[in-house]
Write a protein that holds these residues in place. Sequence first.
Motif, short mmCIF file in Angstrom:
data_model
loop_
_atom_site.label_atom_id
_atom_site.label_comp_id
_atom_site.label_asym_id
_atom_site.label_seq_id
_atom_site.Cartn_x
_atom_site.Cartn_y
_atom_site.Cartn_z
N THR A 8 0.84 -1.21 0.00
CA THR A 8 0.00 0.00 0.00
C THR A 8 0.87 1.24 0.00
OG1 THR A 8 -1.80 1.18 1.13
CG2 THR A 8 -0.14 0.15 2.54
N ASN A 9 0.32 2.33 -0.52
CA ASN A 9 0.96 3.63 -0.40
C ASN A 9 0.16 4.54 0.52
OD1 ASN A 9 3.35 3.50 -2.12
ND2 ASN A 9 1.89 3.12 -3.77
N ASN A 10 -0.79 3.96 1.24
CA ASN A 10 -1.65 4.72 2.14
C ASN A 10 -1.15 4.55 3.58
OD1 ASN A 10 -3.78 5.37 3.95
ND2 ASN A 10 -5.25 5.23 2.26
N LYS A 13 -3.76 3.37 6.20
CA LYS A 13 -3.99 1.91 6.19
C LYS A 13 -2.85 1.21 6.93
CE LYS A 13 -6.28 1.22 1.66
NZ LYS A 13 -6.11 0.52 0.37
N GLU A 41 -4.52 0.46 -10.63
CA GLU A 41 -5.70 -0.31 -10.21
C GLU A 41 -6.71 -0.35 -11.35
OE1 GLU A 41 -6.90 1.30 -6.37
OE2 GLU A 41 -4.79 1.43 -5.82
N LYS A 53 -2.50 -5.58 -6.56
CA LYS A 53 -1.49 -5.04 -5.62
C LYS A 53 -0.59 -6.16 -5.10
CE LYS A 53 -4.86 -1.52 -4.30
NZ LYS A 53 -5.61 -0.79 -3.26
N SER A 70 -10.22 -1.13 -0.96
CA SER A 70 -11.38 -0.83 -0.14
C SER A 70 -12.11 0.38 -0.65
CB SER A 70 -10.94 -0.63 1.32
OG SER A 70 -9.80 0.21 1.37
N HIS A 92 -6.84 11.45 -7.67
CA HIS A 92 -6.64 10.39 -6.70
C HIS A 92 -6.29 10.94 -5.32
CE1 HIS A 92 -4.43 7.28 -4.49
NE2 HIS A 92 -5.24 6.45 -5.10
N PHE A 149 -9.10 8.91 7.91
CA PHE A 149 -8.77 9.41 6.57
C PHE A 149 -9.98 9.22 5.66
CE2 PHE A 149 -8.20 5.55 3.93
CZ PHE A 149 -8.24 4.57 4.91
N TYR A 151 -13.19 8.95 3.74
CA TYR A 151 -14.58 9.30 4.00
C TYR A 151 -14.94 9.20 5.49
CZ TYR A 151 -14.98 8.74 -1.07
OH TYR A 151 -14.82 8.86 -2.43
N ASP A 152 -13.97 8.99 6.35
CA ASP A 152 -14.26 8.82 7.78
C ASP A 152 -15.10 9.95 8.39
OD1 ASP A 152 -13.11 6.34 7.99
OD2 ASP A 152 -11.22 7.04 8.85
N LYS A 172 -11.93 2.62 16.10
CA LYS A 172 -12.21 2.28 14.70
C LYS A 172 -11.71 0.87 14.39
CE LYS A 172 -11.28 3.53 9.89
NZ LYS A 172 -10.48 4.31 8.92
N HIS A 177 -14.23 -2.30 8.66
CA HIS A 177 -14.12 -3.24 7.54
C HIS A 177 -12.70 -3.81 7.46
CE1 HIS A 177 -13.02 0.80 6.64
NE2 HIS A 177 -12.68 0.58 5.37
N ARG A 178 -11.71 -2.92 7.52
CA ARG A 178 -10.31 -3.34 7.40
C ARG A 178 -9.92 -4.23 8.59
NH1 ARG A 178 -8.80 1.11 6.39
NH2 ARG A 178 -8.98 0.68 4.16
O1 LIG Z 1 -11.19 3.12 6.46
C1 LIG Z 1 -11.51 3.97 5.62
N1 LIG Z 1 -11.95 5.18 6.00
C2 LIG Z 1 -12.27 6.13 5.12
N2 LIG Z 1 -12.17 5.99 3.78
C3 LIG Z 1 -11.72 4.79 3.34
C4 LIG Z 1 -11.39 3.74 4.22
N3 LIG Z 1 -10.99 2.69 3.50
C5 LIG Z 1 -11.07 3.04 2.23
N4 LIG Z 1 -11.52 4.32 2.13
C6 LIG Z 1 -11.73 5.11 0.90
C7 LIG Z 1 -10.73 6.23 0.77
C8 LIG Z 1 -9.61 5.62 0.02
O2 LIG Z 1 -8.82 6.54 -0.71
C9 LIG Z 1 -10.31 4.64 -0.89
C10 LIG Z 1 -9.52 3.40 -0.97
O3 LIG Z 1 -8.85 3.27 -2.18
P1 LIG Z 1 -7.65 2.22 -2.26
O4 LIG Z 1 -7.17 2.18 -3.64
O5 LIG Z 1 -8.07 0.94 -1.60
O6 LIG Z 1 -6.56 2.84 -1.28
P2 LIG Z 1 -5.44 3.94 -1.54
O7 LIG Z 1 -5.35 4.27 -2.97
O8 LIG Z 1 -5.68 5.05 -0.59
O9 LIG Z 1 -4.12 3.18 -1.08
P3 LIG Z 1 -3.43 1.87 -1.76
O10 LIG Z 1 -4.19 1.54 -3.00
O11 LIG Z 1 -2.02 2.25 -2.04
O12 LIG Z 1 -3.54 0.77 -0.73
O13 LIG Z 1 -11.54 4.32 -0.23
#
Ligand SMILES: O=c1nc[nH]c2c1ncn2[C@H]1C[C@H](O)[C@@H](COP(=O)(O)OP(=O)(O)OP(=O)(O)O)O1
Length: 194
Positions: A8-10, A13, A41, A53, A70, A92, A149, A151-152, A172, A177-178
Amino acid sequence: MQQLVFATNNRHKLDEVSAKINGEIKLLTLHDIGCYDDIEETGTTFKANASIKSQHVYSEYHLNCFGDDSGLEIDALNGEPGVYSARYAGTHGNHAANIGKVLENLQGETNRKARFRTVISLMWEGDEYFFEGTVEGTIRNEIAGEGGFGYDPIFEPEGYDITFAEMSMTEKNAISHRAKAMEQLIAFLNKAAG
Ligand SMILES: O=c1nc[nH]c2c1ncn2[C@H]1C[C@H](O)[C@@H](COP(=O)(O)OP(=O)(O)OP(=O)(O)O)O1
Ligand SMILES: [Mg+2]
């Protein structure tokens, strides 16, 4: 100790998953393994994107790894933003714009039901395993809270009167979900390790 790359780059997460794992597994980041690739993606489902991923890391580095894809599914918007959650408003990761678009699309809508969904793809000893978690809730009319982060600030989980952004990460992480998907992954690894 078992080692696992989290593809992941988040950073949020990563923080949530690290807290959930609680030192039981040595978690490596993409940067730890020298991976700076932009993993595209291109899938149309969480499962497909989670797989992209983990497969990317596995095919390039041959390391045990997992990916999390997610997003937020809103009933009145036919499941949107769904897999496009990160780029719903175009750019993004522009969370403020994404939230703005959701609130605009839901203006005057009384059905606020929604859920977060996570699918994790785990590449473990050459085989792929999937884990999924959801949390039901409703979409607020306005943002509330500074934590978390994405949509929280507009997501109120069922049974609570605060948003995810108003919770501590520990709170949380008990219901998200996570967290649910991670609990299954951890149980799997505990079994696999005997
Ligand atoms: O717990 C969460 N609380 C709030 N919003 C969330 C959550 N979980 C996913 N989300 C929303 C925002 C996120 O930007 C997108 C996921 O997109 P997603 O591609 O899975 O993640 P990402 O691009 O941020 O990181 P990466 O792909 O590097 O794992 O859905
Ligand atoms: Mg992403």
